[in-house]
Design a protein around this motif. Structure first.
Motif, PDB file in Angstrom:
ATOM      1  N   ILE A 152       0.914  -1.844  -0.567  1.00 30.38           N
ATOM      2  CA  ILE A 152      -0.085  -0.268  -0.117  1.00 30.38           C
ATOM      3  C   ILE A 152       0.623   1.474  -0.108  1.00 30.38           C
ATOM      4  N   ILE A 153       0.279   1.879  -0.687  1.00 29.73           N
ATOM      5  CA  ILE A 153       0.836   3.440  -1.224  1.00 29.73           C
ATOM      6  C   ILE A 153       0.363   3.964  -0.417  1.00 29.73           C
ATOM      7  N   TYR A 154       1.006   4.916   0.578  1.00 27.98           N
ATOM      8  CA  TYR A 154      -1.158   6.280   1.805  1.00 27.98           C
ATOM      9  C   TYR A 154       0.622   7.511   1.248  1.00 27.98           C
ATOM     10  N   ASN A 155      -0.556   8.797   1.354  1.00 27.49           N
ATOM     11  CA  ASN A 155      -0.501   9.769   1.737  1.00 27.49           C
ATOM     12  C   ASN A 155      -0.710  10.193   3.596  1.00 27.49           C
ATOM     13  N   THR A 156       0.893  10.061   4.070  1.00 26.11           N
ATOM     14  CA  THR A 156       1.019  10.309   5.523  1.00 26.11           C
ATOM     15  C   THR A 156       0.313  11.349   6.058  1.00 26.11           C
ATOM     16  N   ALA A 157      -0.141  12.611   4.872  1.00 23.03           N
ATOM     17  CA  ALA A 157      -1.128  13.752   6.050  1.00 23.03           C
ATOM     18  C   ALA A 157      -2.880  13.188   6.254  1.00 23.03           C
ATOM     19  N   TYR A 158      -3.026  12.226   5.869  1.00 24.57           N
ATOM     20  CA  TYR A 158      -4.157  11.502   5.341  1.00 24.57           C
ATOM     21  C   TYR A 158      -4.302  10.917   5.989  1.00 24.57           C
ATOM     22  N   VAL A 159      -3.071   9.164   5.992  1.00 23.82           N
ATOM     23  CA  VAL A 159      -3.186   8.155   6.563  1.00 23.82           C
ATOM     24  C   VAL A 159      -1.890   7.973   7.625  1.00 23.82           C
ATOM     25  N   THR A 160      -2.997   6.786   8.499  1.00 23.35           N
ATOM     26  CA  THR A 160      -1.482   6.897   9.248  1.00 23.35           C
ATOM     27  C   THR A 160      -1.389   5.207   8.833  1.00 23.35           C
ATOM     28  N   ASN A 249      -1.973  14.083  -4.855  1.00 24.44           N
ATOM     29  CA  ASN A 249      -2.668  14.687  -3.709  1.00 24.44           C
ATOM     30  C   ASN A 249      -4.331  14.050  -3.906  1.00 24.44           C
ATOM     31  N   LEU A 250      -4.498  13.410  -5.464  1.00 26.01           N
ATOM     32  CA  LEU A 250      -5.827  13.278  -5.782  1.00 26.01           C
ATOM     33  C   LEU A 250      -6.554  11.823  -5.204  1.00 26.01           C
ATOM     34  N   ALA A 251      -5.129  11.156  -4.701  1.00 27.99           N
ATOM     35  CA  ALA A 251      -5.370  10.075  -4.453  1.00 27.99           C
ATOM     36  C   ALA A 251      -4.854   9.625  -3.047  1.00 27.99           C
ATOM     37  N   GLU A 267       9.282  11.502  -6.741  1.00 29.08           N
ATOM     38  CA  GLU A 267       8.241  12.503  -7.149  1.00 29.08           C
ATOM     39  C   GLU A 267       7.301  13.782  -6.098  1.00 29.08           C
ATOM     40  N   ALA A 268       6.624  13.260  -5.626  1.00 26.46           N
ATOM     41  CA  ALA A 268       5.881  13.393  -5.106  1.00 26.46           C
ATOM     42  C   ALA A 268       6.625  14.282  -3.572  1.00 26.46           C
ATOM     43  N   ALA A 269       7.824  14.021  -2.938  1.00 25.18           N
ATOM     44  CA  ALA A 269       9.208  14.119  -1.922  1.00 25.18           C
ATOM     45  C   ALA A 269       9.441  16.421  -3.176  1.00 25.18           C
ATOM     46  N   ALA A 270       9.485  15.864  -4.657  1.00 28.48           N
ATOM     47  CA  ALA A 270      10.096  17.037  -5.283  1.00 28.48           C
ATOM     48  C   ALA A 270       8.569  18.180  -4.735  1.00 28.48           C
ATOM     49  N   VAL A 271       7.619  17.701  -5.044  1.00 30.68           N
ATOM     50  CA  VAL A 271       6.153  19.167  -4.733  1.00 30.68           C
ATOM     51  C   VAL A 271       4.976  19.053  -3.775  1.00 30.68           C
ATOM     52  N   GLY A 272       6.926  18.903  -2.470  1.00 27.27           N
ATOM     53  CA  GLY A 272       6.129  18.555  -1.145  1.00 27.27           C
ATOM     54  C   GLY A 272       4.959  17.931  -0.400  1.00 27.27           C
ATOM     55  N   VAL A 273       4.817  16.519  -1.104  1.00 28.14           N
ATOM     56  CA  VAL A 273       3.725  15.875  -1.094  1.00 28.14           C
ATOM     57  C   VAL A 273       4.500  14.486  -0.174  1.00 28.14           C
TER      58      VAL A 273
END
Length: 433
Positions: A152-160, A249-251, A267-273
């Motif tokens: 699972i790839i997850y966005n740490t701002a919304y998912v623990t 941040n679309l998912a 890639e996400a780190a380069a745009v602050g995600v």
């Protein structure tokens, strides 16, 4: 008469071209590989190395595929004369069972003084390849290229991390509309089945490896019900664009492969995600791709040189760095190229040997031994594969949610209104005449 002469001339040209092609085939290597799955200029470097080793020029025809089954169909049904291809583990199994592969022989290379780089393949990988097929050792017919896990790839701002550490995250209503599912029925099925069979796994009634052979109607129905319950929460089934959507941040959640995770995180780190990746606690499948020489190959010698070259440590490192995937190469030079002292040490003794029991590398690239212990390789289902594909199409194409139904109905009404309006306009024009 002129048409007949032109036809004869054209036929003669084609025959001559075919004859020349056949004559020169020993100087041509046909490679069939996944897209974006090799380092830049590696093919050109192989051509130069091949000339150094053999004294001969080689032309490489390099073609791409994006679906295992499409590649297999060209060889099995079309008898395409590719010299070397790169199928996934379960396709290697199917090709072995269907007698579509030639055995590998690297002794001829050693006799000419060419170094044998095949021995660089990790013992762990060789062990897994020996279990691909029941009646044949896949190591005699294939050499591992890349490998990885499904997770699972997850966005740490919304998912623990705790929320992402279970396959059930894909039907968590908290993330409705922000979930992506890899359009890979085999990987999704095995992941969900592992989750659904937790009681049996914990009690010892079954193992993750045994579940990889499970194609029963009962299990298919259980997984299908899970996926249909999940579907209203999913924003899409994706083949390759999911990792990019995660970076924008679309998912927030994506069932995906470790190689895609590495790319997406960078890639996400380069745009602050901030993204991360985890192999769920219930267990997962570990996948492998490998080089093989198909039955209809016409330049077996050059194919053997190519596979050997791809196992050279420096080439393996380049391919890793440029693709984001992990080489099956267990050479110490490969490990040294990945060490990052800012990371926590993990146990990679299973892959690189006992001296690698505490090394600082990215755990997404190289999972700790504790993660690997709960993973297993997928297997070919043979004729039951059709049942899996049918279930998958049913999940993707049936029981659309209400919003989908509203959109479809609205489109149909718009089309009907347009047709009626067009008919009325035609009628008025006709009457005015």
């Amino acid at each position: 008469m002129k048409r007949f002469l032109r036809f004869i001339l054209a036929a003669a040209v084609l025959l001559a071209a075919a004859s020349a092609s056949a004559k020169d085939r020993n100087d041509v290597l046909k490679v069939y590989n996944w897209s974006s799955y090799i380092g830049e200029n590696v093919i050109e470097d192989f051509r130069q190395w091949y000339k150094e080793q053999t004294g001969k020029e080689i032309e490489v025809i390099y073609q791409l595929f994006d679906v295992n089954e499409a590649m297999l169909s060209k060889i099995e049904k079309g008898h395409e004369d590719y010299d070397v291809v790169c199928p996934s583990d379960y396709i290697i199994e199917r090709m072995l069972n269907n007698d579509l592969l030639l055995p590998l022989d690297f002794k001829a290379l050693e006799e000419t003084g060419t170094p044998n780089y095949i021995n660089n393949v990790s013992p762990y990988i060789k062990g897994m390849f020996s279990r691909i097929c029941d009646n044949k050792d896949a190591n005699d017919y294939s050499v591992a290229y890349m490998w990885g896990t499904t997770g699972i790839i997850y966005n740490t701002a919304y998912v623990t991390r705790e929320e992402a550490s279970t396959w059930n995250v894909v039907r968590n209503p908290k993330f409705a509309g922000k979930i992506l599912i890899k359009d890979s029925p085999r990987d999704v099925f095995s992941s969900v089945l592992i989750y659904l069979k937790q009681d049996e796994l914990k009690s010892g009634k079954t193992t993750v490896e045994e579940l990889m052979f499970d194609s029963s109607d009962e299990s298919l129905k259980e997984v299908e019900d899970f996926l249909l319950e999940m579907k209203p929460l999913v924003c899409g089934f994706e083949a390759d664009l999911g990792k990019e959507q995660m970076t924008k941040n679309l998912a927030w959640v994506s069932l995906n492969w470790s190689g895609d995770a590495v790319w997406a995180i960078e890639e996400a780190a380069a745009v602050g995600v901030e993204l991360d990746y985890v192999v769920p606690e219930e267990g997962a499948n570990v996948w492998f791709d490998g080089w093989v020489i198909p039955k209809y190959a016409r330049n077996v010698s050059a194919a053997t040189y190519f596979i050997n070259f791809m196992c050279r440590p420096d080439i393996a490192i380049r391919n890793m760095d440029e693709t984001g995937y992990v080489a099956a190469n267990g050479a110490w030079e490969v490990l040294e190229s990945q060490i990052d002292e800012s990371l926590e040490p993990i146990d990679l003794s299973y892959f690189f040997g006992p001296e690698a029991d505490s090394v600082c590398v990215d755990p997404i690239l190289y999972p700790d031994i504790k993660v690997i212990e709960r993973c297993a390789i997928e297997h070919d289902w043979g004729q039951d594969t059709e049942k899996l594909l049918s279930m998958w199409q049913n999940v993707k194409g049936s029981r659309a949610d209400m919003s989908t139904i509203v959109i479809i109905v609205a489109c149909l009404l718009a089309i009907m209104l347009a047709v009626i309006s067009g008919f009325r306009k035609k009628t008025r024009r006709h009457r005015r005449k």
